[in-house]
Design a protein around this motif. Structure first.
Motif, mmCIF file in Angstrom:
data_model
loop_
_atom_site.group_PDB
_atom_site.id
_atom_site.type_symbol
_atom_site.label_atom_id
_atom_site.label_comp_id
_atom_site.label_asym_id
_atom_site.label_seq_id
_atom_site.Cartn_x
_atom_site.Cartn_y
_atom_site.Cartn_z
ATOM 1 N N VAL A 106 -17.885 -9.398 -28.495
ATOM 2 C CA VAL A 106 -16.690 -9.124 -29.290
ATOM 3 C C VAL A 106 -15.624 -10.141 -28.918
ATOM 4 C CG1 VAL A 106 -14.910 -7.445 -29.869
ATOM 5 C CG2 VAL A 106 -17.240 -6.660 -29.398
ATOM 6 N N LEU A 107 -15.113 -10.845 -29.919
ATOM 7 C CA LEU A 107 -14.107 -11.884 -29.708
ATOM 8 C C LEU A 107 -12.734 -11.321 -30.061
ATOM 9 C CD1 LEU A 107 -16.024 -14.858 -31.383
ATOM 10 C CD2 LEU A 107 -16.146 -14.033 -29.016
ATOM 11 N N GLY A 108 -11.911 -11.155 -29.046
ATOM 12 C CA GLY A 108 -10.576 -10.615 -29.246
ATOM 13 C C GLY A 108 -10.417 -9.269 -28.575
ATOM 14 N N ALA A 109 -9.453 -9.160 -27.649
ATOM 15 C CA ALA A 109 -9.269 -7.930 -26.884
ATOM 16 C C ALA A 109 -7.970 -7.226 -27.248
ATOM 17 C CB ALA A 109 -9.316 -8.221 -25.384
ATOM 18 N N GLY A 110 -7.639 -7.242 -28.557
ATOM 19 C CA GLY A 110 -6.580 -6.373 -29.045
ATOM 20 C C GLY A 110 -7.152 -4.990 -29.321
ATOM 21 N N MET A 111 -6.385 -4.155 -30.016
ATOM 22 C CA MET A 111 -6.850 -2.796 -30.276
ATOM 23 C C MET A 111 -8.153 -2.790 -31.063
ATOM 24 S SD MET A 111 -6.636 0.422 -29.904
ATOM 25 C CE MET A 111 -5.020 0.936 -29.334
ATOM 26 N N VAL A 112 -8.291 -3.664 -32.057
ATOM 27 C CA VAL A 112 -9.511 -3.676 -32.862
ATOM 28 C C VAL A 112 -10.706 -4.108 -32.023
ATOM 29 C CG1 VAL A 112 -10.667 -4.739 -34.850
ATOM 30 C CG2 VAL A 112 -8.271 -4.039 -35.023
ATOM 31 N N GLY A 113 -10.571 -5.202 -31.278
ATOM 32 C CA GLY A 113 -11.686 -5.696 -30.478
ATOM 33 C C GLY A 113 -12.090 -4.741 -29.377
ATOM 34 N N ARG A 125 -27.090 -11.162 -30.004
ATOM 35 C CA ARG A 125 -27.678 -10.871 -31.323
ATOM 36 C C ARG A 125 -26.591 -10.650 -32.374
ATOM 37 N NH1 ARG A 125 -30.060 -6.415 -32.202
ATOM 38 N NH2 ARG A 125 -29.264 -5.213 -30.432
ATOM 39 N N HIS A 126 -25.498 -10.040 -31.953
ATOM 40 C CA HIS A 126 -24.381 -9.769 -32.852
ATOM 41 C C HIS A 126 -23.115 -10.362 -32.254
ATOM 42 C CE1 HIS A 126 -26.685 -6.730 -35.143
ATOM 43 N NE2 HIS A 126 -27.144 -6.328 -33.977
ATOM 44 N N VAL A 127 -22.216 -10.812 -33.115
ATOM 45 C CA VAL A 127 -20.902 -11.256 -32.659
ATOM 46 C C VAL A 127 -19.858 -10.694 -33.615
ATOM 47 C CG1 VAL A 127 -20.940 -13.462 -33.919
ATOM 48 C CG2 VAL A 127 -19.521 -13.216 -31.869
ATOM 49 N N VAL A 128 -18.764 -10.206 -33.061
ATOM 50 C CA VAL A 128 -17.686 -9.613 -33.846
ATOM 51 C C VAL A 128 -16.442 -10.477 -33.693
ATOM 52 C CG1 VAL A 128 -16.259 -7.572 -34.221
ATOM 53 C CG2 VAL A 128 -18.628 -7.302 -33.420
ATOM 54 N N PRO A 160 -1.717 -10.331 -39.122
ATOM 55 C CA PRO A 160 -2.634 -10.973 -40.078
ATOM 56 C C PRO A 160 -2.827 -10.109 -41.321
ATOM 57 C CG PRO A 160 -3.883 -9.906 -38.330
ATOM 58 C CD PRO A 160 -2.435 -9.680 -38.012
ATOM 59 N N THR A 161 -2.586 -10.690 -42.496
ATOM 60 C CA THR A 161 -2.608 -9.921 -43.735
ATOM 61 C C THR A 161 -3.439 -10.638 -44.794
ATOM 62 O OG1 THR A 161 -0.393 -9.088 -43.241
ATOM 63 C CG2 THR A 161 -1.173 -8.828 -45.502
ATOM 64 N N LEU A 162 -4.391 -9.914 -45.386
ATOM 65 C CA LEU A 162 -5.168 -10.425 -46.511
ATOM 66 C C LEU A 162 -4.457 -10.084 -47.824
ATOM 67 C CD1 LEU A 162 -8.610 -9.414 -45.012
ATOM 68 C CD2 LEU A 162 -7.886 -11.763 -45.526
ATOM 69 N N PRO A 163 -4.777 -10.758 -48.919
ATOM 70 C CA PRO A 163 -3.986 -10.596 -50.145
ATOM 71 C C PRO A 163 -3.925 -9.180 -50.696
ATOM 72 C CG PRO A 163 -5.293 -12.589 -50.274
ATOM 73 C CD PRO A 163 -5.738 -11.869 -49.042
ATOM 74 N N ASP A 164 -4.919 -8.344 -50.419
ATOM 75 C CA ASP A 164 -4.866 -6.971 -50.940
ATOM 76 C C ASP A 164 -4.334 -5.972 -49.917
ATOM 77 O OD1 ASP A 164 -7.007 -6.912 -49.214
ATOM 78 O OD2 ASP A 164 -8.495 -6.301 -50.701
ATOM 79 N N SER A 165 -3.867 -6.451 -48.777
ATOM 80 C CA SER A 165 -3.314 -5.615 -47.713
ATOM 81 C C SER A 165 -4.342 -4.697 -47.067
ATOM 82 C CB SER A 165 -2.122 -4.764 -48.215
ATOM 83 O OG SER A 165 -1.004 -5.569 -48.445
ATOM 84 N N LEU A 166 -5.601 -4.954 -47.269
ATOM 85 C CA LEU A 166 -6.661 -4.200 -46.606
ATOM 86 C C LEU A 166 -7.349 -5.106 -45.581
ATOM 87 C CD1 LEU A 166 -8.452 -2.309 -49.547
ATOM 88 C CD2 LEU A 166 -6.579 -1.504 -48.096
ATOM 89 N N PRO A 167 -7.759 -4.563 -44.447
ATOM 90 C CA PRO A 167 -8.486 -5.384 -43.475
ATOM 91 C C PRO A 167 -9.897 -5.712 -43.942
ATOM 92 C CG PRO A 167 -8.413 -3.106 -42.749
ATOM 93 C CD PRO A 167 -7.528 -3.189 -43.955
ATOM 94 N N ALA A 168 -10.477 -6.723 -43.332
ATOM 95 C CA ALA A 168 -11.894 -7.031 -43.513
ATOM 96 C C ALA A 168 -12.661 -6.298 -42.415
ATOM 97 C CB ALA A 168 -12.129 -8.534 -43.413
ATOM 98 N N ILE A 169 -13.558 -5.400 -42.829
ATOM 99 C CA ILE A 169 -14.345 -4.602 -41.878
ATOM 100 C C ILE A 169 -15.789 -4.607 -42.355
ATOM 101 C CG2 ILE A 169 -14.676 -2.361 -40.777
ATOM 102 C CD1 ILE A 169 -11.767 -1.690 -41.499
ATOM 103 N N GLY A 170 -16.664 -5.300 -41.639
ATOM 104 C CA GLY A 170 -18.066 -5.294 -42.036
ATOM 105 C C GLY A 170 -18.748 -6.620 -41.796
ATOM 106 N N PRO A 171 -19.934 -6.793 -42.384
ATOM 107 C CA PRO A 171 -20.704 -8.015 -42.153
ATOM 108 C C PRO A 171 -20.167 -9.204 -42.927
ATOM 109 C CG PRO A 171 -21.847 -6.603 -43.714
ATOM 110 C CD PRO A 171 -20.652 -5.826 -43.241
ATOM 111 N N LEU A 216 -17.632 -0.585 -37.375
ATOM 112 C CA LEU A 216 -18.416 -1.785 -37.083
ATOM 113 C C LEU A 216 -19.592 -1.464 -36.170
ATOM 114 C CD1 LEU A 216 -15.521 -4.355 -36.581
ATOM 115 C CD2 LEU A 216 -17.257 -4.441 -38.375
ATOM 116 N N ALA A 217 -19.353 -0.663 -35.135
ATOM 117 C CA ALA A 217 -20.440 -0.309 -34.220
ATOM 118 C C ALA A 217 -21.510 0.496 -34.933
ATOM 119 C CB ALA A 217 -19.880 0.475 -33.037
ATOM 120 N N ALA A 218 -21.096 1.403 -35.819
ATOM 121 C CA ALA A 218 -22.069 2.189 -36.572
ATOM 122 C C ALA A 218 -22.930 1.296 -37.456
ATOM 123 C CB ALA A 218 -21.338 3.238 -37.420
#
Length: 420
Positions: A16-23, A252-255, A359-370, A398-400
């Protein structure tokens, strides 16, 4: 930090890259599924963007930033003097495609769909926060006192509109008059005529320390934390390689959960992430000895939040649209501080002004997934103002998905392919 060279050569299940709340949340949720997980960051957990927020664990952040009401607010922002929004004109010109896409999402139908998606993410996250903070031994940091949005003008309409929007999702709130506000917060100056108390929202006295507590729990449960500079990301065969100052690691996986730095790491892989930066500031002060604050207060007209924290009081500013790493401009936080002084006397300033970039994407929703073109690459960023609240739900989802399980909420609206 591991000093074992073998640890850098043997592949693990997840990096996992990034040790903020999400990481941190992602690493913890993956570890609890029996996966071998390494968490990487250049700093200690919870020291970057996750450190600087108001510490609100919000149930009511279901309205996306670009909701239909934004159009009415735009004329007030054009003079570049509004406390809620300041901007660098040259930056706006350079990032015009992002701004156009952001505004294009401000439609009633689109806002309703996105609110429904955010509600699912928020509910899953709040349940995890309340469980994890107890398991981490940090429950003393949690306040179940709600948070207060407050208006200086007498009109009830803004509060009624927001209450109705929250009620559509079963989220409780109470409209308060001046006397009721004084009953909740007897030590503040009675400048507010109308309040909306979000009764199902909690807050913490130190968001950075809560992230650190979750990270410590991850380490106690067998996770590994490496403090090192992340240099690049590549794939050879079925394995991902992360090059760091301490040497390469494979998995095998990287986040990618690097918040405002996520797009930089993904660009060499061919992804052009439309990531905007909503910069924000805070400053902390000692509390006046005879007056205190019981919950976060959002002053709507003056566009600041004042919140009780471990060392006293934190004042946070509105949004600044500017390059992520541009020098700080202090006029916005100075105006917020002056306005906050009129609500609660502030004591001695503690340290320097802090600045971060949401960090904000144009629709104000996060990117979560593959990621759409690279198996084993998972994305978790773009949480704009609610990353502290929604980190646990994001990490659990993400873990699920990595484990082939059903996420705890509908992740369709958050799929990274929608923006990549």
């Amino acid at each position: 930090m591991s000093q074992n060279p073998e640890a850098h050569r043997r592949p693990v299940d997840v990096i996992v890259l990034g040790a903020g709340m999400v990481g941190v949340s992602t690493a913890l949720a993956a570890r609890r599924r029996g996966l071998e997980v390494v968490l990487l960051d250049r700093r200690e957990p919870g020291r970057e963007t996750s450190y600087g927020n108001a510490g609100i664990v919000s149930s009511g952040s279901v309205l996306p930033l670009n909701h239909p009401g934004l159009w009415k607010s735009l004329p007030g922002y054009l003079g570049n003097r509004h406390p809620a929004l300041r901007y660098d004109p040259f930056h706006l010109i350079r990032t015009m495609p992002w701004s156009i896409a952001f505004l294009a999402h401000a439609t009633p139908v689109g806002a309703r769909r996105r609110s429904t998606a955010l509600h699912g993410l928020l509910q899953a996250s709040l349940a995890l926060h309340r469980r994890w903070i107890r398991e981490a031994g940090a429950e003393r940091r949690l306040r179940e006192t709600g948070w207060l949005k407050a208006w200086r003008s007498d009109s009830l309409e803004p509060a009624k509109r927001e209450q109705a929007a929250l009620a559509e999702f079963g989220i409780g709130s109470e409209i308060l008059d001046r006397q009721a506000i004084s009953g909740l917060e007897p030590d503040i100056t009675p400048v507010y005529a109308v309040g909306l108390l979000h009764t199902q929202t909690a807050s913490v006295d130190s968001p950075g320390e809560v992230v650190a507590a979750y990270a410590a729990m991850f380490a106690r449960e067998g996770g590994r934390i490496e403090k090192t500079q992340i240099q690049s990301l590549s794939k050879q065969g079925d394995l991902w390689t992360v090059e760091t100052e301490a040497g390469p690691l494979t998995s095998r996986h990287v986040v990618v959960a690097l918040g405002p730095w996520s797009a930089d790491l993904l660009r060499p892989l061919g992804y052009r992430v439309p990531l905007g930066f909503e910069r924000g500031y805070h400053r902390e002060f000692r509390a006046a000895s005879d007056r205190s604050l019981r919950r976060p207060i959002h002053d709507v007209e003056r566009a600041f939040v004042i919140t009780p924290v471990e060392n006293g009081v934190r004042v946070t500013s509105g949004v600044e649209l500017a390059p992520r790493d541009a020098p700080s401009r202090l006029d916005q936080i100075e105006a917020a501080t002056a306005a906050a002084q009129g609500v609660l006397p502030l004591g001695e300033a503690l340290g320097e002004v802090w600045r971060g970039a949401r960090p904000t994407l144009p629709d104000s929703l996060p990117a979560i997934g593959p990621a759409p073109r690279h198996p084993g690459l998972w994305l978790g960023f773009g949480h704009q103002h609610i990353g502290f609240t929604t980190g646990p739900g994001t990490g659990e989802a993400l873990a699920a998905m990595m484990a082939g399980e059903q996420p705890p909420f509908d992740v369709a609206s958050f799929r990274p392919a929608r923006v990549l």
